[in-house]
Design an enzyme around this catalytic site. Sequence first.
Site, PDB file in Angstrom:
ATOM      1  N   GLU A   6       5.608  -3.429   0.977  1.00 30.27           N
ATOM      2  CA  GLU A   6       5.707  -3.107  -0.455  1.00 30.27           C
ATOM      3  C   GLU A   6       4.947  -1.798  -0.654  1.00 30.27           C
ATOM      4  OE1 GLU A   6       7.315  -4.823  -2.747  1.00 30.27           O
ATOM      5  OE2 GLU A   6       7.692  -6.766  -1.791  1.00 30.27           O
ATOM      6  N   GLY A  61       0.832  -1.203   0.000  1.00 33.40           N
ATOM      7  CA  GLY A  61       0.000   0.000   0.000  1.00 33.40           C
ATOM      8  C   GLY A  61       0.857   1.239   0.000  1.00 33.40           C
ATOM      9  N   SER A  62       0.324   2.309   0.546  1.00 34.07           N
ATOM     10  CA  SER A  62       1.018   3.597   0.457  1.00 34.07           C
ATOM     11  C   SER A  62       2.145   3.685   1.477  1.00 34.07           C
ATOM     12  CB  SER A  62       0.035   4.732   0.696  1.00 34.07           C
ATOM     13  OG  SER A  62      -0.336   4.761   2.059  1.00 34.07           O
ATOM     14  N   GLU A  66       2.665   6.228   3.322  1.00 34.73           N
ATOM     15  CA  GLU A  66       2.112   6.860   4.527  1.00 34.73           C
ATOM     16  C   GLU A  66       1.628   5.797   5.504  1.00 34.73           C
ATOM     17  OE1 GLU A  66       1.325   7.766   1.377  1.00 34.73           O
ATOM     18  OE2 GLU A  66       2.725   9.437   1.495  1.00 34.73           O
ATOM     19  N   GLY A  82       2.193   2.573   5.354  1.00 32.20           N
ATOM     20  CA  GLY A  82       3.281   1.635   5.633  1.00 32.20           C
ATOM     21  C   GLY A  82       4.212   2.144   6.727  1.00 32.20           C
TER      22      GLY A  82
END
EC number: 1.2.1.3
Lengths: 443, 443, 443, 443
Positions: free
Chosen positions: B197, B175-176, B178, B180
Amino acid sequence: MGKISAEGVGEVQEYVDICDYATGLSRSLNGQILPSERSGHALLEQWNPLGVVGVISAFNFPCAVYGWNNALALVTGNAVVWKPAPSTPLIAVAVTKWVIVFVVDIGFCLIVPGSALLKIETLFFLYNHMTFRLIEDVLKKNNLPGGLCSLVCGEGDVGQALVKDKRVNLVSFTGSTEVGRIIGQQVQARFGKILLELGGNNAIIVNDDADLNMVVPATVFAAVGTAGQRCTTTRRLIVHESVYDQLLERVKKAYAQFESRIGDPLEQNTIIGPLHNEVAVMKYKVTVAEAIATGGKVEYGGKVLDDKEGNYVLPTIVSGLPHDAPVVLRETFAPILYVFKFKTLDEAVKINNEVAQGLSSSLFTNNIQNVFKWMGPKGSDCGIVNVNIPTSGAEIGGAFGGEKETGGGRESGSDSWKQYMRRSTCTINFSKELPLAQGIKFE
Amino acid sequence: MGKISAEGVGEVQEYVDICDYATGLSRSLNGQILPSERSGHALLEQWNPLGVVGVISAFNFPCAVYGWNNALALVTGNAVVWKPAPSTPLIAVAVTKWVIVFVVDIGFCLIVPGSALLKIETLFFLYNHMTFRLIEDVLKKNNLPGGLCSLVCGEGDVGQALVKDKRVNLVSFTGSTEVGRIIGQQVQARFGKILLELGGNNAIIVNDDADLNMVVPATVFAAVGTAGQRCTTTRRLIVHESVYDQLLERVKKAYAQFESRIGDPLEQNTIIGPLHNEVAVMKYKVTVAEAIATGGKVEYGGKVLDDKEGNYVLPTIVSGLPHDAPVVLRETFAPILYVFKFKTLDEAVKINNEVAQGLSSSLFTNNIQNVFKWMGPKGSDCGIVNVNIPTSGAEIGGAFGGEKETGGGRESGSDSWKQYMRRSTCTINFSKELPLAQGIKFE
Amino acid sequence: MGKISAEGVGEVQEYVDICDYATGLSRSLNGQILPSERSGHALLEQWNPLGVVGVISAFNFPCAVYGWNNALALVTGNAVVWKPAPSTPLIAVAVTKWVIVFVVDIGFCLIVPGSALLKIETLFFLYNHMTFRLIEDVLKKNNLPGGLCSLVCGEGDVGQALVKDKRVNLVSFTGSTEVGRIIGQQVQARFGKILLELGGNNAIIVNDDADLNMVVPATVFAAVGTAGQRCTTTRRLIVHESVYDQLLERVKKAYAQFESRIGDPLEQNTIIGPLHNEVAVMKYKVTVAEAIATGGKVEYGGKVLDDKEGNYVLPTIVSGLPHDAPVVLRETFAPILYVFKFKTLDEAVKINNEVAQGLSSSLFTNNIQNVFKWMGPKGSDCGIVNVNIPTSGAEIGGAFGGEKETGGGRESGSDSWKQYMRRSTCTINFSKELPLAQGIKFE
Amino acid sequence: MGKISAEGVGEVQEYVDICDYATGLSRSLNGQILPSERSGHALLEQWNPLGVVGVISAFNFPCAVYGWNNALALVTGNAVVWKPAPSTPLIAVAVTKWVIVFVVDIGFCLIVPGSALLKIETLFFLYNHMTFRLIEDVLKKNNLPGGLCSLVCGEGDVGQALVKDKRVNLVSFTGSTEVGRIIGQQVQARFGKILLELGGNNAIIVNDDADLNMVVPATVFAAVGTAGQRCTTTRRLIVHESVYDQLLERVKKAYAQFESRIGDPLEQNTIIGPLHNEVAVMKYKVTVAEAIATGGKVEYGGKVLDDKEGNYVLPTIVSGLPHDAPVVLRETFAPILYVFKFKTLDEAVKINNEVAQGLSSSLFTNNIQNVFKWMGPKGSDCGIVNVNIPTSGAEIGGAFGGEKETGGGRESGSDSWKQYMRRSTCTINFSKELPLAQGIKFE
C-alpha cells in the site's frame, strides 16, 4: 517438443476446453455490489481489463499454456503478446500466425509489425508458407484486429523486452525457477503484475492403506509421461514402510513393460518419447551420476539409449538417497523418480514439504482423517493437493499453480481470471448530501 | 502522529469495525467445491493459513493499518509480527503490549523474546509501566500464546530483517513507493507474498454538472484532513473550465475559514494539526518553492507558521502549473493542492491517469453516462474510483488499495482475506478406479 | 419449554453467534456486477429488503429460531413480526418486550399496538412487570422504532392472520409438516415468500468401519437430548449387521447410565428433562404401543415415569420393526429410537431416504469413498448430511434446513440471507444509443 | 406461434447462448467449503441434482423458454420432461423428437414410452415424418438415454399429471398468473419445488431528463414487438408531464409508420405479425372496449384488421385512464399501451409498483440519483429493473424473473442454476474425537 501424439492431442483439447470455459465466463465475470455504511451510497466492485498481457511460455506445453492464458486474457478484455519457447516457434505460428517483431536495442523496445529480426528469418519463411493459422482466422471473421493476439519469437532478449516494457501490464511466465526469480523482480520493480508458473518437485505419498492397484499405474504415468518433462511430473515417491518393497517391485516391473515402447513419438505404440534436446540428456546423465555418488541405488534405468537416434533415455528409479539430498531437492526435467520410505504420515508430509518448490502433491489413502489432514493447514504446502490420483492431470475448472518457488500464480479455473484484470472499488454517493464529520458549514 | 482527536478516534473505530467484520468472516471464508470432469472425483478449493504475516505500517495511520491487517491475518489463522513506524512506537505498544525483539546482525535474523535492542530502551521502560494493552488481554483471556501478535520496534534494519526472513510468509507494507519498490523485489526474490500500500497522488475531477455545494467541503476535507498526510489525500483538483473560477474562489474562502483552527491537535476546536516532523516541513517548503519556480501561482497558503511551536504549515493551493509538471507528478506528504482546468471529461480522465500512482480518484457529476465511463476500462485507473465523495474515506467492506506505483495490494473487505491465505486445489478420487488414458494394463 | 439449563444457555449462545454473523454480513451482502453482451451497458444484480418478515416459531427452540430469523431479517433491512408458540410466550416477551396485538375478525387483520386480546391477559400482566427486555433496549439506544421487532402472541388464529396478510412478505415457519403443508399453500396462493422448517425423521447410519467409541455418545446425545424434541433428534439408528449386536448393547448401557439423571431441568446434574406437555406424553405412549403391536421389541425404556411429577418418560429403544413400518416413517416428538440392521451401504442409504422427511442424516465411517458417495447425488437426500457427528448440532455458518416434507427452507449461514431479500436484475444503458434490431429509423 | 422470422431466429439464438453458458457453468457450479467452529471438522456445501425437472412452457416463446430450462437442468444433472403449450407442439417435436406419453387416469399417472393418447394422433404422424430433431441427435451421439429430454404433448390434464407427480422434483411453469396460482399450491402441497414465470404488467417511466430519441424506439419495440405477446411487453408508459405531449405525438407517429408493416410474419418486411389465435383477438377487443368505457381515449389503433386473413389487430395506444383502472391493472396479452402523466418521480414509481405483477420495469433518465433510487428499496419492485432500455430484452447472464404475482422464479443466469439442485450442508468430523458438551463419559 517431442511428446507423443496422444499427449499432443490432449494439449489441443485443453485449449478447446478453456475456450468453452471462457465463453461461459464471459457472462459471469462478476464484480460485486456491497451495502454501504452510509445512506444514499452504493459500494461497487468493478473489474476492468489490464490492457496488454505478455505470455512467455515453456517448451513442454507449447500449445496449452498459451491457450490457457490466451482464452482468459481475451475474455477479460486484454490484448495478448506471446513469446513462446525459442525451440517451439512453429507451434506458436500455427496457433496464431500473427507476428509482431521486437527490435531490442539498448534500453529501448519497439513493437513494430513488419520489421525484421535476423534470428527469425527461417521462421518468417515458414510463416509465409503455412496455411494452418487458427487464431488469425477467428479474429478476421469477427473483424477484430490481429494485434489482439500478437506473436513474437526469439531468445531471452525478446523475453526481456516484454518483461521490462511498462506497457505490458501482466507478465505470465511459465518456466524455470531461476528465470522466474529474475523476471519476478524485474516486473515487480516496475510495479507490473506477475503470474509465475515455475518448477515443481512433486511427490506421491503412498499410505499403508493405499490401493496399490491404483498407485502403480498412477505413479508410472505421472513419472514417465511426457518423458518426465511436465511441471507436474512425479519426481518423488514416498512410501509407507509396510508396502515399500512390494510397491517398488511392482513399479519396476511396470517400467520394464514400457521399455519396448520408447521411441518415435508419432508412432501409435509409443508411450515414452525423447527428451527435448541434448542439453536435457546431459542433465539427465549428470543427475543420475550425482544420485549414485550420493549413495543412491539405481533400481531401474539410468542409461541413455545411445543406439537410438534422438535424445532417448531410460526412465529411471533411484532408491536409497537421503530425502533431503541436494540432488533430490533439485528439479531435473527428466524421467527420474526417487523412492523413499516413511513410518508415519506426519513424517511423509514433512518430506513432501521440505523441497523449495510447491506445485503438486498426491496422497494415496482411503481414510477420511488422512484426506482432510492432507488438505489442511498441516498438510501439503503445494498448490495442487491430490488424493488417489497422481501429481499430474489438473482440470481446467480448478485454479492451477503452486506455492513457494513455484511462484504463486494461478491459471485456468476458479477466480484465476482476476489476475488478468484490475479491481476498482467504487463508492457512489447518489444522495444530494455529502456525509461529513464535524458538522462544519461553508458559505 | 499529530492528527486531531476526532481522527484518532476514527482510527480506533476502524479497528473495531474490522474486528466485527472479521468475526463474521470467520464463518464465511469460503473455498469451493467444483464439479469434476471425471466421474467419482471431487474438485475442492481449500484455503489455508500462510503462517506468519509481517506488517510494516506507516506513521500516518499508526493504529488502523495494523488493525486491518491484524484482524484479517488472525481470522485467517496466521500469527502476526508488527513493525510500526519508528516514530510511533507508543501507539503500537498500547495496542499490543507483546514484544519480541529482533537482533539484527549481518545477514542473520533471530526472533528472541527477551533479548534487548539498545535503541528501544526507552520503549521498554514505558512498556513496563503501561497498563493499557488491548490485544495482550484478549489473548490471555482466551489462553492463546502472546506470540500470535508480536511487536518489534526499530528502524529500517528491523524492517529489513522481516522482509528478508523466509519464515515471514506475507509482508504487508504500507509506506512510500521508494521503499515499497525495494521491499517488493526483496520479497519477490525469495518468492514470499507481498501486499503493498504505497503512495497516492489523488485527484478530484469536477465536471460541469457537479454540485459545487458538495464539491467544496469534499475537497477541503480531503485536501487538508490529517494535514494532507493521508495516502488518500486529494492532491489535485481538476475542474471543468466553466466552473473553475467559481470553485477556486469558494475553496479559497473555505481554506481561509480554517486558518484559525490550525493548532494543537488535542484541542476540540482544531481541524488542522501539525505535520509529522521537521523533515515533512522541509519537504513542504521545497515543494512550494519548486511549484512557484515552475510557474505556479500560490492561491492560498504556501507558508510555514513559524510563530507556532511545532511543525505547523498553512494548507496550500497552487494554480497555473502544467498538469504534468514534475512537482505535480510527485507525491508530497503535505496539504498542497494543485488546481487544473479541463475542457472535456476525456481530457480530465487522462490527467487523472497520467501520474505514476494509482490509489484514489473522484468524479463529481450527476450523469449516469459519466459515472459508468469513469468506473469502466477507459475511466480512472485507480483502485478507488469514487463518485460525489472525495478521494478519502474508504469503507472497510470494500477492497482498499491501488494500482500502478501504489503497489496493487488490497486490504480490508471483499476478498482481501485471500491474500493472507494460500490456496490448495484438491482433486479427490473417491472411486475405486484410476482414470487413465491409453488403456494400458499392468500386471 | 422444559429443556435443561445447559441447552437453554446454548440457545442464547446461538442468538449471540448469529448476531455476530449478521454484523459481518452487513458489509458483505453482495449483489453482482456482470458483464453485459451490449457495449455501453452494465448488468447489475441488486438485493433489496422484502419489507416485513413474519416469524412463526415452535416451542422446542423458543429463543434460537427467532434469533436466527431476527438477525438475518434485520440485517437485510426488514421489520419482523414474531408469533412464538402458544406455550412459550414468556421467553418471547423476555427477548423482545415489544408487543403488538392482533385483533382477528372474520377476514380482517389489524396490527394495532395498544389493543387487547383476552387470551393474553396474563401475558400482559407479566409483560408489565418484567425488567428483562433485550431487543427493546437495543432499538431504543439506537433510536430505532420498536415496531422493527414486533411480537404477537396467541393461538393458530393469530398465526393465520400473519400467514394470510399480504403485507407480510415472507413467512418463516418452524413447526410440524401438517401445519407447514397448509401454511405453504396459503402463502403460495397469495404469491408470498415462504421459509419452511418442518419435521425431521433423522437417521444415523453406522458403517462396519465406524469408530463405536464415537458412535455411542453421538447416538445417545442426539436421541435423548432435549428429551427427543429437537427437529434434528436421531430417531433411527441403521447399523451394519457386523456391529449391530455390540453397538445395541453399548447404547443400552449408556441409556441405563442416564436413568438417574432424568429430572428437574434446572438442576445441574440433570441430562434429560420432561416432555413439553401431557399431549406429548400421550403421543409417546401411543407410539410405543403401536411399535410393540407392529412387532417391535422394546430394548430399553418404553415407560412413562408416573412417580415423578411432570411429563417425564424413559428414553426408549425399539428394535425388530420393519424399516418401513408406519410408526417408523412417522415423526414422534419424543425420545424413541428405532434400531435397524443393514448389509450394504446402498441398502442403508435407501432406508435413510425412504421417509417423507428430509432434514438431517449421519454416516459414521472413516472411508473416503463412503463419505463422498454419502454427500453425492446417490447419497443422503437430506439437507444436513453429516459424517462422524450425529444428526443434531448444526453450525450457524452453514445453511440449516431440509428437503422433501421438511419444507426446503434454509436458515442461518451460507446464502440463506437471500430468502429475506428480493433480487433486482438491472440493465443500465449508459451509452447514448439504444441497441435495436432491424435498423428501423424513426423521424 | 406467429412471431416474425427475426424474432424466431432470436429465440433459437437464445437457446444457443444458454447452451454456451451452461457449458461454462459445468465447471463452475460451485458449492462451498466453510470454516467449522469445531477443530477437526470441515463444513461443506454440496449441490446435487434434483432428479426430474418438469417444464411447462407457454406459446409465446415456444423454443427459448424450454431451452433455458433444458440447458440448466441438464448441466445440473437432471432429466427433463417437457410439456409445451397445446398450440405449439410442432416446435417442441422439432427441438426434441423424444416423446413419452402420459396416460392420465383418476389419481394415477404413468410415464410409459410407447403408449398412446388419442388427442396427439396427428402429432405422432408428424413426429414419424420429421427429420429435424436436435436434442435426440445429440443424446444419441453421446450414448445418453433419450429419456433425459422427454416430451409430452397435450392439454391441461397432461400438465396436471406432471404437476401432481411426486417424481417430478421441480415444476418450472411459464404461463398465466391464474394457472400459476393453482399450480404453485399444488406443487407446494406435495413439497415439490416450483419455478414460476407468470404475468407481467410492465411500465416504462420517462423522466423529464430522458433522451426522447431513445425513448421513442424503445417504447415502440417493447410495446408492439411479438404483437404485444411477450411477458416483458411494455403495457404502461408513465411520462413526466413536461414531455408528455411531445412524446405521445412522437410515439403515435412511429406507430403509424408501422401500419404498413403488419402482416405475414414470414415476410421479410413485416414487423408486426398476428395475434396467436382468435381468443386473443377477442380479448383485445374486449379490453379496448372496456378502456373506452372507463373513460380512455384511443390515441392510435384500437381496431381489428378484419380485411386481413388471420388474427391481425392494430397496435393500440390509450390515454386518459386512471392509472389504477381495473383494465390497466390487468394484463392483456395484446399490443395495447396505456399512457399516463406524472409530476414527481416518487409518484411514477408508485404507479409502477401498484399493479399485482412484478416482472419488468424501465426508467429513462440520465441522472445517477434517480438510477440508484430506482434500483433500491424504494424503487421498482420488479425483478427486472432497467435504465434507458425498455422492459423487454433480458440477457441470459442475468437472473430472469419477477416478484409478486409474476411468481418469484428466476431463470437463466446468476445463481438461477441453484433452483435445479438441492443443497446438502455437510459437516465432516475428520478428527478421532467427538466434540460433546457436558463431558460425560461412557464405559
